[in-house]
Structure formats: structure tokens, C-alpha cells
Design a protein around this motif. Structure first.
Motif, PDB file in Angstrom:
ATOM      1  N   ASP A 165       0.617  -0.684   0.135  1.00 26.16           N
ATOM      2  CA  ASP A 165       0.136  -0.132  -0.390  1.00 26.16           C
ATOM      3  C   ASP A 165       1.179   1.326  -0.167  1.00 26.16           C
ATOM      4  O   ASP A 165       0.771   1.789   1.290  1.00 26.16           O
ATOM      5  CB  ASP A 165      -1.260   0.318   1.557  1.00 26.16           C
ATOM      6  N   GLN A 166       1.280   1.585  -1.237  1.00 26.11           N
ATOM      7  CA  GLN A 166       2.230   2.579  -1.179  1.00 26.11           C
ATOM      8  C   GLN A 166       1.988   3.060  -2.421  1.00 26.11           C
ATOM      9  O   GLN A 166       2.194   1.901  -3.530  1.00 26.11           O
ATOM     10  CB  GLN A 166       3.615   1.842  -0.304  1.00 26.11           C
ATOM     11  N   GLY A 167       3.104   4.236  -2.870  1.00 22.99           N
ATOM     12  CA  GLY A 167       2.917   4.454  -4.308  1.00 22.99           C
ATOM     13  C   GLY A 167       4.468   4.089  -4.956  1.00 22.99           C
ATOM     14  O   GLY A 167       5.359   4.277  -4.394  1.00 22.99           O
ATOM     15  N   LEU A 172       3.995   8.903  -8.330  1.00 18.59           N
ATOM     16  CA  LEU A 172       3.477   8.495  -7.524  1.00 18.59           C
ATOM     17  C   LEU A 172       2.426   7.877  -6.882  1.00 18.59           C
ATOM     18  O   LEU A 172       1.537   7.213  -6.534  1.00 18.59           O
ATOM     19  CB  LEU A 172       3.680   8.311  -5.913  1.00 18.59           C
ATOM     20  N   ASN A 175      -0.079   3.447  -6.674  1.00 20.94           N
ATOM     21  CA  ASN A 175      -0.200   2.594  -5.768  1.00 20.94           C
ATOM     22  C   ASN A 175      -1.215   0.369  -5.887  1.00 20.94           C
ATOM     23  O   ASN A 175      -2.194   0.687  -6.559  1.00 20.94           O
ATOM     24  CB  ASN A 175      -1.632   3.058  -4.546  1.00 20.94           C
ATOM     25  N   GLN A 178      -4.228   0.277  -4.014  1.00 23.95           N
ATOM     26  CA  GLN A 178      -5.710   0.781  -4.679  1.00 23.95           C
ATOM     27  C   GLN A 178      -6.173   0.488  -5.645  1.00 23.95           C
ATOM     28  O   GLN A 178      -6.804   0.242  -6.142  1.00 23.95           O
ATOM     29  CB  GLN A 178      -4.719   2.277  -4.177  1.00 23.95           C
TER      30      GLN A 178
END
Length: 423
Positions: A165-167, A172, A175, A178
């Protein structure tokens, strides 16, 4: 002071025991309906009370084995009861499990989990009560339907939790968690419409077919009913209602996505979507009155693909990721004109991808509110043009002109609401 403490303690005990009694009576009422059941109203109520008492004794004695011993005793008691009087029609498995759950709910109530215990007791009673309906439901499910549910489980419960869960990437914007969450959201919404069509069939009328089909895939519905008109011209009016309803549902679908993902954007988006929805419903209502009773029409089978299929989900995920990246890049390089260009191009094939990417960029603070709204409106209008092209190319001008008027009403209402929003 000591009397007050005892009074308060006594009230807490009484509340726990009364709630356990209520939970047991609720479950026992349902089991009492079955004459073959070895446990009924009183047995379930007493078992729930036993669970609460076992929780009390376990807490006072400091031993966790009291609860386990009580659970074992209840299970052995029910097994012995069914073994002494076996019934081929009712082996008693359900009643045994239900009674063990009643005991467990009673223990949960003692350990201050009242709300969860009551919720689970109600859900358990619902499952017990709707035995016949659930059996009929399982009989209707095909191997393809079961695979659909399993595949959705893989998408949502296996793949989603393990993604970071990071860009990543430029801006960025990518994700993985997402991106896949959007895949799960769209697949789940589409699967709901797909399941409704499979379970309830098409005997409930054109508006309901359009409603459920619009949730599953408005593009697929447009294509399928265009083909039906080409093969069976007397399905013209029926197809008009189904296709227009399915495309009106797209507006509802976009509103739900905005409400779930970026609720602060919804007040700015609703005037445009609501305007199209209002005029669309007026046109559908008028067509339905003209259509009248079509019960004598031949049933038109819908061969919709499984929306939770892994390949379908991966395709949508890739499209969404590419659109998200392009939207972020064009918005930065070319401003709103670049974003609107990608909205127009993406909307020709899939309105969900650009809508989700716009909502995502808005949530990241990389897209102003008005640009996010404009991109969604442009994508919806482009999607209408694309589907109108499908109708003309597949069914011909007889259906195309009529659908064109309906789509024009949807577009006019959407643009009118968008203009009203900017006044």
C-alpha cells in the motif's frame, strides 16, 4: 458503599443473563418449528444461560477450562440425544452446531461482547430460518457461478491483502493496493448484477433486466439486445427499455463510486449525474407505458461473461493503472486539456477506469475538484457515443435512431446539470 457496589454488580449480572436468555429464545423459536429437532425453545435458552454461567465461573476461578468443558458437555449431550433416537431425515448436524453457537454467544455476552453476540445470533437465526430458500439457491448455481464466487474470493481475500500500500512510478500515482482495490470494487459491483440475473432470471420485466444488466455490464447489455433486435425485430421496444435502463444505471453506478471513494466530491458531481438520471427515467417511464405488457415475448438469453474472472480483472487493472498514470502525466504536462483528452479516449471503451482514476487523483490532491467532475462527465458522454455506435452498427438505424433520442436525453440532462453546477 458496599451495598451500592453489590447493587451495581447485581444489575450487570442480571443484564448479562437476561440478554443470554433472549439470544437463546430467539434461536430456540426457530428450532421449535422443526418437530424432529432434539433441541427447542427451552434447550436453547438454557444453553445460552449455561454459556454465560460458564464464563462467570471461569473468570472467578481463573481457569479457562471451565468454558471448554461446558462446550464439550453440550456437544456430547446433543450427539447422545441424536444417537439414541436416530432420524434419517434429520441427522442433527445443524441443531448441534446451532446449540454450540448459542452456548458460545452466552459466553461472549459475559465477556462484554454483547453487540457482536446479538448480531451473530440474529444472522445465525436467519440462516436457520431460510433453509429451504438457501437449498433452492444452491440448486440454481452452476459450476460457472461457483467459479465466479471463488474467483472473486481470490481477488478480494487472497491477492488484495498481500499487495503493498504505497505509491510507485512517476508522480507516485501507481499504488498496487489501491489499483487492485478498484478492481475488487468494480468486479464486486458487476458480480452483484451478474448474480442477480442468474438467480432471478429475466421473467421480471425489461426494467429489472436493464437494472441488473447495467450493474453487470451496460456495454454487454447494449450489444446483446442490439443483436436480439437484428434477429427478432418485434423485440425493438423491449430492447429500447433494457438498453436505456442499463445506461441510466451507469449514472447511479458512478454516484455510488464517488460516494464510497471521495464523498466530498459527490455534491459537485450529483447535479450533472442527477440531471441525466432524471431525464433518463422520464424517457424510460414513457417508453414503458408504450411498451405495455411484453410477457408474451420470447425470453432473450443473456450470455454475460464472468466479471470476476482473473483475466478480466487483470485487464481492467492494467487499463486502470495506465489511465491513472496517463491522467496524472497529462494533467501535469498539458493541464486540464490533457486530462480531458484522455477522458474522451478512455470513455469510448470504459467509463469506470477514468472515473476511478479521476477520483483517485482528486483524493491524492493532484487534481482540482472541478477537473475531476469534468473528466467524469466527458467520459460518460463519450461512452454514450461509443454505445450508440454499437447500436447503429449491430441493430441498424431502426433501433439506433430511437436509442439516439434516449441517449440525447441522458446527455442533455447531464450537460444541463453540469451547466447548473457552474452557474
Amino acid at each position: 458503599m458496599e451495598n451500592n457496589f453489590l447493587t451495581e454488580t447485581g444489575l450487570e449480572f442480571a443484564q448479562a443473563f437476561l440478554l443470554s436468555l433472549g439470544v437463546g429464545l430467539l434461536m430456540g423459536l426457530e428450532r421449535e418449528r422443526h418437530s424432529s429437532s432434539r433441541a427447542g425453545l427451552r434447550t436453547f435458552a438454557l444453553t445460552a444461560l449455561l454459556g454465560t454461567i460458564a464464563g462467570l465461573l471461569g473468570e472467578k476461578s481463573g481457569s479457562e477450562w471451565v468454558l471448554a468443558a461446558g462446550l464439550l458437555m453440550v456437544g456430547l449431550m446433543m450427539v447422545a440425544a441424536y444417537h439414541s433416537r436416530p432420524d434419517a431425515q434429520d441427522p442433527g448436524t445443524t441443531s448441534v452446531v446451532a446449540l454450540l453457537l448459542a452456548y458460545t454467544f452466552g459466553a461472549m455476552i459475559w465477556y462484554q461482547e454483547q453487540t457482536l453476540a446479538v448480531m451473530l445470533a440474529i444472522l445465525t437465526t436467519v440462516l436457520l430460518y431460510f433453509k429451504t430458500e438457501l437449498h433452492l439457491l444452491s440448486e440454481k448455481l452452476t459450476r460457472k457461478d461457483l467459479i465466479s464466487m471463488l474467483q472473486f474470493g481470490v481477488l478480494s481475500l487472497v491477492i488484495l491483502p498481500i499487495l503493498p500500500d504505497q505509491g510507485f512510478g512517476p508522480y507516485l500515482a501507481l499504488n498496487p493496493y489501491q489499483v487492485w482495490w478498484m478492481v475488487v470494487l468494480i468486479s464486486g459491483m458487476s458480480l452483484a448484477g451478474y448474480a442477480a440475473l442468474r438467480l432471478f432470471g429475466q421473467q421480471h420485466g425489461a426494467p429489472l433486466i436493464g437494472l441488473m444488466g447495467g450493474l453487470a455490464s451496460s456495454t454487454a447489455i447494449t450489444l446483446v439486445y442490439s443483436r436480439h433486435v437484428k434477429a427478432t425485430p418485434n423485440l425493438l421496444r423491449l430492447s429500447m427499455v433494457v438498453i436505456l435502463t442499463a445506461n441510466v444505471v451507469v449514472l447511479v453506478r458512478l454516484s455510488l463510486l464517488a460516494a464510497m471513494l471521495q464523498p466530498e466530491l459527490l455534491p459537485q458531481l450529483l447535479p450533472a449525474l442527477g440531471g441525466g438520471l432524471l431525464l433518463g427515467l422520464v424517457v424510460i417511464g414513457w417508453l414503458w407505458r408504450i411498451l405495455g405488457d411484453q410477457s408474451g415475448q420470447p425470453e432473450t438469453p443473456l450470455n454475460l461473461h464472468n466479471p470476476a474472472e482473473i483475466r478480466t480483472a487483470l485487464t481492467f487493472g492494467c487499463i486502470y493503472a495506465v489511465v491513472l498514470l496517463l491522467a496524472a502525466w497529462l494533467s501535469d504536462v498539458a493541464g486540464s486539456e490533457g486530462l480531458y483528452a484522455i477522458s474522451l479516449i478512455s470513455g469510448f471503451t470504459d467509463v469506470d477506469a477514468i472515473a476511478l482514476s479521476s477520483l483517485r487523483l482528486f483524493g491524492m490532491g493532484k487534481l482540482p475538484m472541478h477537473e475531476a467532475v469534468n473528466s467524469i462527465v466527458i467520459a460518460f458522454l463519450a461512452n454514450l457515443v461509443f454505445k450508440l455506435g454499437i447500436v447503429f452498427s449491430v441493430a441498424g438505424p431502426s433501433l439506433g435512431r430511437r436509442i439516439g433520442l434516449g441517449f440525447l436525453a441522458l446527455a442533455a440532462g447531464t450537460i444541463g446539470g453540469w451547466i447548473f453546477m457552474h452557474l
